[in-house]
Write a protein that holds these residues in place. Structure first.
Motif, PDB file in Angstrom:
ATOM      1  N   VAL A  46       0.874  -1.337   0.010  1.00  0.00           N
ATOM      2  CA  VAL A  46      -0.103   0.032   0.009  1.00  0.00           C
ATOM      3  C   VAL A  46       0.802   1.057  -0.094  1.00  0.00           C
ATOM      4  N   THR A  47       0.685   2.333  -0.676  1.00  0.00           N
ATOM      5  CA  THR A  47       0.904   3.436  -0.671  1.00  0.00           C
ATOM      6  C   THR A  47       0.026   4.580  -0.245  1.00  0.00           C
ATOM      7  N   TYR A  48       0.369   5.790  -0.061  1.00  0.00           N
ATOM      8  CA  TYR A  48      -0.553   6.688   0.532  1.00  0.00           C
ATOM      9  C   TYR A  48      -0.192   8.069  -0.379  1.00  0.00           C
ATOM     10  N   GLN A  49      -1.289   8.976  -0.639  1.00  0.00           N
ATOM     11  CA  GLN A  49      -1.029  10.327  -1.209  1.00  0.00           C
ATOM     12  C   GLN A  49      -2.242  11.198  -0.528  1.00  0.00           C
ATOM     13  N   TRP A  50      -1.865  12.212  -0.004  1.00  0.00           N
ATOM     14  CA  TRP A  50      -2.733  13.149   0.720  1.00  0.00           C
ATOM     15  C   TRP A  50      -3.555  13.814  -0.079  1.00  0.00           C
ATOM     16  N   PRO A  51      -4.830  13.712   0.121  1.00  0.00           N
ATOM     17  CA  PRO A  51      -5.913  14.395  -0.926  1.00  0.00           C
ATOM     18  C   PRO A  51      -5.504  16.101  -1.066  1.00  0.00           C
ATOM     19  N   ARG A  52      -5.737  16.489  -2.309  1.00  0.00           N
ATOM     20  CA  ARG A  52      -5.858  17.975  -2.283  1.00  0.00           C
ATOM     21  C   ARG A  52      -7.117  18.617  -1.704  1.00  0.00           C
ATOM     22  N   PRO A  53      -6.951  19.790  -1.180  1.00  0.00           N
ATOM     23  CA  PRO A  53      -8.236  20.605  -0.641  1.00  0.00           C
ATOM     24  C   PRO A  53      -9.101  21.001  -2.078  1.00  0.00           C
ATOM     25  N   THR A  54     -10.301  20.695  -1.698  1.00  0.00           N
ATOM     26  CA  THR A  54     -11.604  20.761  -2.800  1.00  0.00           C
ATOM     27  C   THR A  54     -12.167  22.249  -2.718  1.00  0.00           C
ATOM     28  N   GLY A  55     -11.912  22.909  -1.788  1.00  0.00           N
ATOM     29  CA  GLY A  55     -12.382  24.233  -1.675  1.00  0.00           C
ATOM     30  C   GLY A  55     -13.452  24.351  -0.571  1.00  0.00           C
ATOM     31  N   ARG A  56     -13.866  25.522   0.024  1.00  0.00           N
ATOM     32  CA  ARG A  56     -14.521  25.778   1.082  1.00  0.00           C
ATOM     33  C   ARG A  56     -15.997  26.195   0.800  1.00  0.00           C
ATOM     34  N   THR A  57     -16.811  25.882   1.649  1.00  0.00           N
ATOM     35  CA  THR A  57     -18.206  26.231   1.600  1.00  0.00           C
ATOM     36  C   THR A  57     -18.791  27.061   2.645  1.00  0.00           C
ATOM     37  N   THR A  58     -20.031  27.480   3.055  1.00  0.00           N
ATOM     38  CA  THR A  58     -20.342  28.286   4.119  1.00  0.00           C
ATOM     39  C   THR A  58     -21.355  27.639   4.933  1.00  0.00           C
ATOM     40  N   TRP A  59     -21.419  28.153   6.199  1.00  0.00           N
ATOM     41  CA  TRP A  59     -22.410  27.677   7.279  1.00  0.00           C
ATOM     42  C   TRP A  59     -23.771  28.161   6.444  1.00  0.00           C
ATOM     43  N   ASP A  60     -23.901  29.346   5.962  1.00  0.00           N
ATOM     44  CA  ASP A  60     -25.130  29.848   5.406  1.00  0.00           C
ATOM     45  C   ASP A  60     -25.906  28.815   4.191  1.00  0.00           C
ATOM     46  N   ALA A  61     -24.631  28.399   3.341  1.00  0.00           N
ATOM     47  CA  ALA A  61     -25.003  27.511   2.330  1.00  0.00           C
ATOM     48  C   ALA A  61     -25.681  26.135   2.854  1.00  0.00           C
ATOM     49  N   ALA A  62     -24.821  25.686   3.936  1.00  0.00           N
ATOM     50  CA  ALA A  62     -24.921  24.282   4.562  1.00  0.00           C
ATOM     51  C   ALA A  62     -26.500  24.250   5.210  1.00  0.00           C
ATOM     52  N   LEU A  63     -26.929  25.391   5.726  1.00  0.00           N
ATOM     53  CA  LEU A  63     -28.055  25.706   6.355  1.00  0.00           C
ATOM     54  C   LEU A  63     -29.502  26.288   5.748  1.00  0.00           C
ATOM     55  N   ALA A  64     -29.000  26.614   4.533  1.00  0.00           N
ATOM     56  CA  ALA A  64     -30.232  27.330   3.836  1.00  0.00           C
ATOM     57  C   ALA A  64     -31.251  26.750   3.677  1.00  0.00           C
ATOM     58  N   TYR A  65     -31.554  25.551   3.812  1.00  0.00           N
ATOM     59  CA  TYR A  65     -32.848  24.939   3.493  1.00  0.00           C
ATOM     60  C   TYR A  65     -33.232  24.807   4.846  1.00  0.00           C
ATOM     61  N   ARG A  66     -32.596  24.804   5.979  1.00  0.00           N
ATOM     62  CA  ARG A  66     -33.394  25.047   7.117  1.00  0.00           C
ATOM     63  C   ARG A  66     -33.553  25.831   8.110  1.00  0.00           C
ATOM     64  N   LEU A  67     -32.899  27.043   7.552  1.00  0.00           N
ATOM     65  CA  LEU A  67     -33.172  28.503   8.204  1.00  0.00           C
ATOM     66  C   LEU A  67     -34.836  28.612   8.441  1.00  0.00           C
ATOM     67  N   PRO A  68     -35.574  28.708   7.654  1.00  0.00           N
ATOM     68  CA  PRO A  68     -37.042  28.900   7.821  1.00  0.00           C
ATOM     69  C   PRO A  68     -37.604  28.074   8.947  1.00  0.00           C
ATOM     70  N   HIS A  69     -37.061  26.936   9.327  1.00  0.00           N
ATOM     71  CA  HIS A  69     -37.655  25.965  10.060  1.00  0.00           C
ATOM     72  C   HIS A  69     -37.015  25.791  11.261  1.00  0.00           C
ATOM     73  N   LEU A  70     -35.983  26.463  11.788  1.00  0.00           N
ATOM     74  CA  LEU A  70     -35.340  26.429  12.759  1.00  0.00           C
ATOM     75  C   LEU A  70     -36.075  27.114  14.117  1.00  0.00           C
TER      76      LEU A  70
END
Length: 340
Positions: free
Chosen positions: A180-204
């Motif tokens: 086995v060999t190993y290669q560290w994954p490259r960063p894929t980019g950031r998201t935001t809390w707003d984007a993660a919760l957008a569909y839930r905000l009206p229902h909190l």
């Protein structure tokens, strides 16, 4: 050669399993969780509900118990996430029940499982300070004596799409002769809390202030005269009211922000009314920790489980987003046969 978890039949086991963050990411990468070991029965039960096909499943008890070690079966990847409270810079209190000389050394129990199972790959996760701690250095020595090489990296899950910032140290141990060999994954980019919760905000649900907001703002006010802050945790320890952490969400805003202002008369104050405060529910808590699976919770997370429990488990467990990314860095040799 086959990279990542796309080879059929690859399996995982885990120590200090919590609610199964490692395993949720592993399933996404194509692995089969076989077993875990978790001291707290509630977390072990949640693990077993999420992975009902696992055999023998999540074992409840002390990782040092020889009877538990004996119940584990060979796996291709062993995960270990030793207790981090003694090394975390965010620790706000010490629970007397667990303070003793051996707790920081619990991670060394990993060696017992390595001696029994000889997995080709062992992956470790912990807070950044653990990389300099004596227990970890002893573990590295023990793994080297058993024929394992180690590669380490400091990684923030936010750089791989996790909605909240979770800096951690990771170590990957590879057994000599496994191919086995190993290669560290490259960063894929950031998201935001707003984007993660957008569909839930009206229902909190609506919640009242607990004073933590004002305490946090007082610290910020020392360096900022006026500022707009992103949606934030009020209690990292999930100790607010009934145990559910609060989020403060300005009503009617698609991209929630926390706004404070300063005047000579009133000093610093929050520019929000009582109706602007929303409570974080279990689904939102897990989403912010990277547990969201294409629009849904993993099996039973949040279904019949208290929001405070979901928040605590998803906050403590390894981010599945990070687990999946790390597993895809494993390069298996041609002709490798999965553990049986």
């Amino acid at each position: 050669m086959t990279a990542g978890g796309f080879m059929r039949g690859l399996s995982t086991g885990s120590l200090f399993s919590s609610g199964g963050g490692w395993e949720i990411g592993a399933v996404r990468a194509g692995f089969r969780p076989q077993w875990g070991v978790e001291f707290e029965a509630m977390r072990a039960a949640l693990w077993n509900q999420t992975f009902p096909q696992a055999n023998p499943g999540c074992l409840t008890g002390d990782v040092r118990d020889p009877a538990i070690v004996a119940m584990t079966t060979p796996v291709d990847v062993l995960f270990t996430s030793p207790v981090c409270r003694d090394f975390s810079v965010s620790r706000s209190r010490v629970d007397a029940e667990n303070v003793n000389a051996c707790r920081p050394m619990l991670g060394l129990a990993t060696l017992d499982y390595v001696d029994r199972l000889h997995p080709p790959v062992v992956m470790l996760e912990n807070v950044p300070a653990y990389a300099r701690a004596a227990p970890y250095l002893r573990l590295v020595e023990g793994m080297a004596a058993r024929g394992y090489s180690v590669t380490e990296a400091a990684i923030n899950a936010a750089d791989y799409g996790n909605p909240s910032s979770r800096p951690r140290m990771f170590a990957v141990f590879v057994r000599a002769g496994s191919g086995v060999t190993y290669q560290w994954p490259r960063p894929t980019g950031r998201t935001t809390w707003d984007a993660a919760l957008a569909y839930r905000l009206p229902h909190l649900p609506v919640a009242s202030s607990t004073g933590a907001l004002e305490r946090n703002l007082a610290a910020w006010a020392r360096v900022n005269r006026q500022a707009t802050y992103p949606l934030l945790f009020v209690s990292q320890k999930q100790g607010v009211r009934d145990g559910t952490p609060d989020y403060f969400v300005p009503a009617g805003k698609v991209a929630p922000t926390l706004i404070v202002g300063h005047s000579a008369l009133t000093g610093w104050r929050v520019l929000l009314g009582p109706d602007d405060i929303r409570r974080l529910d279990g689904a939102a808590a897990a989403a912010l920790n990277g547990f969201l699976v294409p629009g849904q919770f993993p099996r039973t997370y949040g279904a019949g489980v208290k929001d405070s429990v979901v928040a605590a488990v998803s906050g403590d467990a390894v981010s599945p987003i990070m687990s999946e990314a790390l597993l895809r860095g494993i390069i298996w040799p041609a002709g490798y046969r999965p553990a049986r």
